[in-house]
Scaffold this motif. Structure first.
Motif, short mmCIF file in Angstrom:
data_model
loop_
_atom_site.label_atom_id
_atom_site.label_comp_id
_atom_site.label_asym_id
_atom_site.label_seq_id
_atom_site.Cartn_x
_atom_site.Cartn_y
_atom_site.Cartn_z
N TYR A 82 57.15 144.62 30.45
CA TYR A 82 57.83 143.47 31.04
C TYR A 82 56.79 142.55 31.67
N ALA A 83 56.90 141.27 31.39
CA ALA A 83 56.04 140.26 32.01
C ALA A 83 56.79 139.61 33.16
N LEU A 84 56.20 139.65 34.35
CA LEU A 84 56.82 139.09 35.55
C LEU A 84 56.09 137.83 35.97
N GLN A 85 56.88 136.83 36.33
CA GLN A 85 56.28 135.58 36.77
C GLN A 85 57.22 134.92 37.78
N ALA A 86 56.64 134.35 38.82
CA ALA A 86 57.43 133.63 39.83
C ALA A 86 57.56 132.16 39.43
N LYS A 87 58.78 131.65 39.47
CA LYS A 87 59.02 130.25 39.14
C LYS A 87 59.72 129.59 40.32
N THR A 88 59.17 128.50 40.78
CA THR A 88 59.70 127.84 41.98
C THR A 88 60.93 127.00 41.64
N ALA A 89 61.72 126.73 42.68
CA ALA A 89 62.90 125.88 42.56
C ALA A 89 62.86 124.87 43.70
N ALA A 90 63.84 123.98 43.71
CA ALA A 90 63.89 122.93 44.73
C ALA A 90 63.98 123.51 46.14
N THR A 91 63.35 122.82 47.07
CA THR A 91 63.48 123.14 48.49
C THR A 91 64.52 122.20 49.08
N SER A 92 65.46 122.76 49.84
CA SER A 92 66.56 121.99 50.42
C SER A 92 66.34 121.84 51.91
N THR A 93 66.36 120.60 52.40
CA THR A 93 66.18 120.34 53.83
C THR A 93 67.34 119.51 54.34
N GLN A 94 68.17 120.10 55.19
CA GLN A 94 69.33 119.40 55.72
C GLN A 94 69.09 118.85 57.12
N TYR A 95 68.20 119.48 57.87
CA TYR A 95 67.86 118.99 59.20
C TYR A 95 66.55 118.20 59.09
N LEU A 96 66.63 116.90 59.30
CA LEU A 96 65.47 116.04 59.09
C LEU A 96 64.73 115.79 60.40
N SER A 97 63.48 115.41 60.30
CA SER A 97 62.66 115.18 61.49
C SER A 97 63.30 114.12 62.39
N GLY A 98 63.41 114.46 63.66
CA GLY A 98 63.98 113.52 64.62
C GLY A 98 65.49 113.42 64.60
N ASP A 99 66.15 114.28 63.82
CA ASP A 99 67.61 114.23 63.71
C ASP A 99 68.12 115.65 63.57
N ASP A 100 68.77 116.17 64.63
CA ASP A 100 69.15 117.59 64.62
C ASP A 100 70.54 117.85 64.06
N PHE A 101 71.29 116.82 63.67
CA PHE A 101 72.60 117.02 63.08
C PHE A 101 72.44 117.19 61.57
N PRO A 102 73.18 118.12 60.95
CA PRO A 102 72.99 118.37 59.51
C PRO A 102 73.39 117.17 58.67
N GLU A 103 72.53 116.83 57.75
CA GLU A 103 72.81 115.74 56.81
C GLU A 103 73.88 116.15 55.81
N ASP A 104 74.63 115.18 55.31
CA ASP A 104 75.56 115.47 54.23
C ASP A 104 74.79 115.47 52.91
N GLN A 105 75.54 115.53 51.81
CA GLN A 105 74.89 115.64 50.50
C GLN A 105 73.94 114.48 50.24
N SER A 106 74.33 113.28 50.63
CA SER A 106 73.50 112.11 50.33
C SER A 106 72.21 112.09 51.13
N GLY A 107 72.20 112.75 52.29
CA GLY A 107 71.00 112.74 53.12
C GLY A 107 70.13 113.96 53.01
N THR A 108 70.67 115.04 52.43
CA THR A 108 69.89 116.27 52.27
C THR A 108 68.76 116.05 51.27
N LEU A 109 67.57 116.51 51.64
CA LEU A 109 66.41 116.34 50.76
C LEU A 109 66.29 117.53 49.82
N LEU A 110 66.14 117.27 48.54
CA LEU A 110 65.83 118.28 47.54
C LEU A 110 64.47 117.92 46.97
N THR A 111 63.45 118.71 47.32
CA THR A 111 62.08 118.35 47.01
C THR A 111 61.36 119.47 46.26
#
Length: 939
Positions: A645-674
């Motif tokens: 078996y060949a094993l390999q790690a594959k990355t996926a999007a990082t989700s950030t709902q709490y943005l710098s300077g804003d402690d309330f969770p963002e909705d779908q439009s404001g959440t960062l997928l990077t």
């Protein structure tokens, strides 16, 4: 010291410390004051030796002649013994807690009726679409499992816990009993159930021909319906289709009346009855928003899985628009399977617009009271052809027309920005048009308009609008004909995550959802009543939601059980997750986060034929503070030969709902997928062949043997403090026999979840997107007490006028197990006692400042995570009004008094207290406490 003393007192009131020698069963589940509780309604579990729990409750209340109760339901089997009831009159929880021999008790929580998602059809553009029967099953390997393996779910018993089933539908077998598709069932509530004990009428007939949505019937058709060979024109569909496992046997359990809510106790009973009836699979396309996994229905899932190896699936929820951390009960049960939704490759609208022989999907305007009739043809005249031809124009229809539309259908293009559909269709009516026809000018958008009540309205997709414009530019007369029929139409988002699908993680950072099925635009059965209510020309309809993806996946499990026989439920979960296919974010090459799609889209053929199984099937790494030094996966080779078996790690999007300077969770439009902040993945096991531990590893596993592989995850350190991004990816495991790949999702959080403050203190998005939509001049949206609508922060010793009312912002940034808002008198006299309070502490009484609704005491409410707008599983933020009234706090009682009183004038502080993530209510350091400056309450 005052704060420490207050927390200790409140902890004792919550039952943390014993108060006397009287027997008290522990309280579990939702805390007092949770707004999802059915008032004064409780679930009590007894040892299984208690065969008549209802009698146990009756005997207990006989000791309290003045206490009145009404039994809701009860059940006893070798797995459970419980009863639920409503207290009548005074809600004395001490009577409940003192029931002798009880294992524990809970407040009964509400489960809202399942509601499919409306108007989410992404509008396709591109190559011409060609429909093929059961094309939906090509995306999931179901057609391949049928054609090559002959799997149809034959003999597998699937429980549908839902709103009932219209089993008279010929696509569902036309009847109920041993010789029908629907074998048996039970109605736990009756048609007239309105949530009260008195309205419950149980029977053994789960028939539903009264609910407007016909949800359970639609779910059943997805699992096992078959409408391919129906000849009766009354029932023959325009688009023939079949469910995933058409030969499965259905057990229907109705937990909703014709309309309205149900309770967790009813669903719990249905789970245990299904287990007692010997089902193989339970599907629950229902549930609530963010919650902990200790409600009675979630606990029931874990118990039936452990005892009888039943595979239990539940929908993850339709709160995707509100951003991450939105999954709830019962999908959050530890051993159940939470199912996200992917879009189908086609949609099945029941209204179309025919233009030169081509039929396009359409929707009528919501507000209209006059409609285009079936077969009615209207001539189109462009409001402004230049604007209609410009894909970037956002004002077509908002101003005076360039052409005379009198007696014709006004045609315009939709570009959101200058005005909406109400203004456009109103303008068309005033200009003398007989219809308002709007076509989108972008390829993907929501499929619905409001329109104007006095004129028929129709919304068409972009490609229809482009077709119309080309014809008009060529000088041709253009007509559109309304047709009410179900037809298939292509959808470009097919095979990717549905926008409405609720993301995880769960509140304790476990991997939820775990897998995805097809839930975006699924054609299935409905009752005649529902067809009439929905305006469908036939008893079939296209619905969207994780309510659809969960039964789709349940059907796949039925195919697996037929193929593999009865194996442990955990093994079925592993086969499903190992063979699922992670998908990219729509229209990108970036793999979506496991916290959104779990292991990916289910693959029936792969899960049925795989000769390798990897456990655990998913890795929840928790946060940076709690991540382990290493994790282990076990690869089991069931081939008859040795496999590398060949094993390999594959990355996926990082989700950030709490943005710098804003402690309330963002909705779908404001959440960062990077595509950043990935963990470094290192294979530690000496069974791996290469020295370079960050590349592709190879592992030799002998025939019939297993090998453990140790893996280390090192989270990125790039995240700003407080942002708490969720990273993840997939461990790909490819075998040397046929080079097919399995995968194991991993997911974790950067930062400390326990240190995240509960109360919002700094959110510009909350101020702009919520509070200023209510109060234009608001200065801040920080949790606290405010003297007036300027929302200027209090200054020490400010006067707060109770007669006029002041405002409270109690804004949670996630869901907490315990939270409360109290005032403490800081004067030097006994004014509180003189006013009838038992101490200087009291729970404040709140009102909804917008609706005026009484919100009651702010005592130990979870203050469930809110959002800018209400969703199916998330409440909207509330602006609270406080008029100086409060409820007595008595440390000897678990509940405040039933009557609020006016506080005396004088000096107070207000405290907002919330238990932080992973917190212990007995430890003051685990509380997020926000205290106002001292203020003077005046009248």
């Amino acid at each position: 010291m005052q704060l420490l003393s207050l927390l200790a007192t409140l902890g004792a009131a919550l039952g943390v410390a014993a108060q006397d020698d009287v027997f008290r069963a522990p309280r579990t589940g939702a805390p007092e004051g949770f707004d999802g509780i059915i008032p004064c309604t409780f679930f009590v579990e007894f040892p299984t030796s208690v065969v008549d729990p209802a009698a146990e409750v009756k005997n207990h209340f006989a000791k309290y002649p003045t206490a009145k109760y009404a039994l809701r339901t009860s059940f006893s089997s070798d797995l459970i013994s419980f009863a639920s009831f409503e207290l009548k009159g005074q809600c004395d929880e001490d009577i409940v807690a003192s029931i002798g021999g009880a294992i524990h008790y809970q407040a009964v929580t509400v489960r809202a009726p399942p509601v499919p998602v409306k108007d989410v059809n992404p509008l396709k553009s591109g190559a011409p679409f060609v429909h093929k029967q059961d094309q939906i099953h090509d995306l999931t390997g179901v057609n391949k499992a049928r054609n090559e393996l002959g799997l149809t779910g034959k003999g597998v018993k699937v429980a549908v816990i839902d709103s009932g089933i219209y089993y008279l539908h010929p696509a569902l077998g036309g009847g109920i009993g041993p010789n029908f598709k629907v074998v048996k069932g039970h109605d736990f509530v009756g048609n007239s159930f309105n949530g009260t004990a008195e309205s419950i009428q149980e029977s053994d007939d789960p028939l539903d021909n009264c609910s407007d949505v016909s949800h359970g019937t639609h779910v059943t058709g997805i699992i096992a319906g078959d409408a391919r060979d129906i000849k009766d024109p009354k029932w023959a569909p325009k688009v023939p289709f079949s469910g995933v496992a058409p030969d499965a046997r259905i057990y229907g359990y109705r937990v909703f009346g014709c309309q309205g809510l149900t309770g967790g106790d009813i669903i719990t009973k249905a789970i245990y009855m299904a287990a007692k009836d010997g089902v193989d699979i339970i599907n629950m396309s229902l549930g609530g928003g963010p919650a902990f996994n200790d409600e009675s229905d979630s606990l029931a899932v874990d118990k039936v899985v452990a005892a009888q190896q039943i595979v239990v699936l539940a929908s993850s929820g339709n709160s995707g628009s509100n951003g991450p951390f939105a999954t709830g009960s019962p999908a959050n049960a530890k051993t159940g399977i939470s199912v996200a939704s992917f879009d189908n490759g086609e949609t099945y609208p029941h209204l179309g617009g025919i233009i030169e022989g081509s039929t396009y999907p359409a929707s009528l305007s919501i507000a209209e009271k006059v409609h285009l009739q079936d077969g009615q043809t209207v001539e189109l005249v462009a409001w402004n052809l230049t604007a209609a031809a410009d894909p970037n124009n956002i004002s077509d229809g908002c101003f005076k027309p360039s052409n005379d539309v009198t007696g014709k259908a006004a045609f315009m293009r939709w570009g959101a920005g200058v005005c909406g559909s109400v203004a456009r269709c109103t303008n068309a009516y005033k200009a003398g048009a007989i219809a308002c026809i709007i076509a989108k000018n972008k390829p993907v958008d929501n499929f619905g308009i409001t329109g104007y009540e006095k004129i028929p309205g129709m919304l068409l997709p972009q490609e229809a609008g482009d077709h119309i414009v080309r014809l008009m530019q060529a000088g041709k007369t253009v007509n559109v004909t309304a047709t009410y029929q179900v037809f298939a139409y292509g959808q470009s988002t097919g095979g990717t995550l549905s926008s409405f699908s609720s993301p995880g993680l769960d509140l304790e950072l476990n991997l939820k959802p775990e897998i995805a099925g097809i839930g975006g635009n699924v054609l299935s059965t409905i009752s005649p009543h529902s067809a009439e209510h929905e305006g469908s020309p036939e008893p079939y309809i296209d619905m969207s939601g994780t309510s659809m993806s969960s039964p789709y996946t349940a059907g796949v499990v039925a195919l697996l059980i037929e193929k593999r026989g009865k194996i442990p439920a955990a093994s079925f979960k592993a086969y499903l997750m190992n063979n699922a296919k992670p998908a990219p974010i729509y229209n990108t090459s970036l793999t979506h986060s496991p916290s959104y799609q779990g292991a990916g889209l289910v693959d029936a053929f792969g899960a049925a034929t795989a000769q390798t199984i990897v456990t655990p099937p998913g890795l929840a790494l928790n946060d940076t503070v709690n991540i382990k030094n290493q994790y282990t996966i076990k690869i089991t080779n069931n081939y008859k030969v040795d496999v590398t078996y060949a094993l390999q790690a594959k990355t996926a999007a990082t989700s950030t709902q709490y943005l710098s300077g804003d402690d309330f969770p963002e909705d779908q439009s404001g959440t960062l997928l990077t595509n950043d902040q990935h963990a470094t993945v290192t294979f530690l096991s000496n069974t791996c062949s290469e020295e370079d531990t960050t590349g592709t590893k190879t592992v030799l596993v002998r025939a019939g043997a297993s090998v453990d592989v140790d893996i280390q995850f090192t989270p990125s350190a790039l995240a700003p403090a407080g942002n708490l991004p969720v990273y993840g990816g997939y461990i790909s495991i490819t075998n040397s026999i046929d080079e097919s790949a399995l995968s194991v999702p991993y997911v974790g959080m950067i930062g400390s979840w326990a240190e995240k403050p509960f109360w919002s203190r700094n959110s510009t998005s909350l101020l702009k997107q919520w509070l200023r939509t209510l109060v234009k001049g608001a200065q801040t949206a920080t949790t606290g007490l405010y003297a007036d609508t300027s929302f200027a922060p209090l200054v020490a010793n400010d006067a707060v006028n109770a007669t006029d009312g002041s405002f409270v912002l109690a804004i949670p940034t996630y869901t907490s197990r315990q939270a409360s808002v109290v005032v403490q008198y800081v004067g030097g006299d006994n004014a509180m006692v003189a006013s009838g309070f038992s101490s200087n502490i009291a729970y404040i009484k709140l009102y909804d400042a917008v609706s005026g609704d009484d919100q009651g005491p702010a005592y130990w409410q979870t203050f469930q995570r809110t959002s800018y707008q209400k969703a199916q599983g998330l409440p909207a933020n509330l602006l609270y009004l406080w008029t100086g009234r409060a409820y007595d706090f008595d440390s000897k009682s678990k509940l405040p008094s039933l009557r609020s009183q006016a506080l005396p004038a004088g000096n107070f502080v207000m405290r907002f207290m919330g238990l932080k993530n992973f917190g212990d209510i007995t430890k003051p350091a685990d509380w997020d406490v926000l205290e106002t400056v001292p203020f003077t309450l005046v009248y």
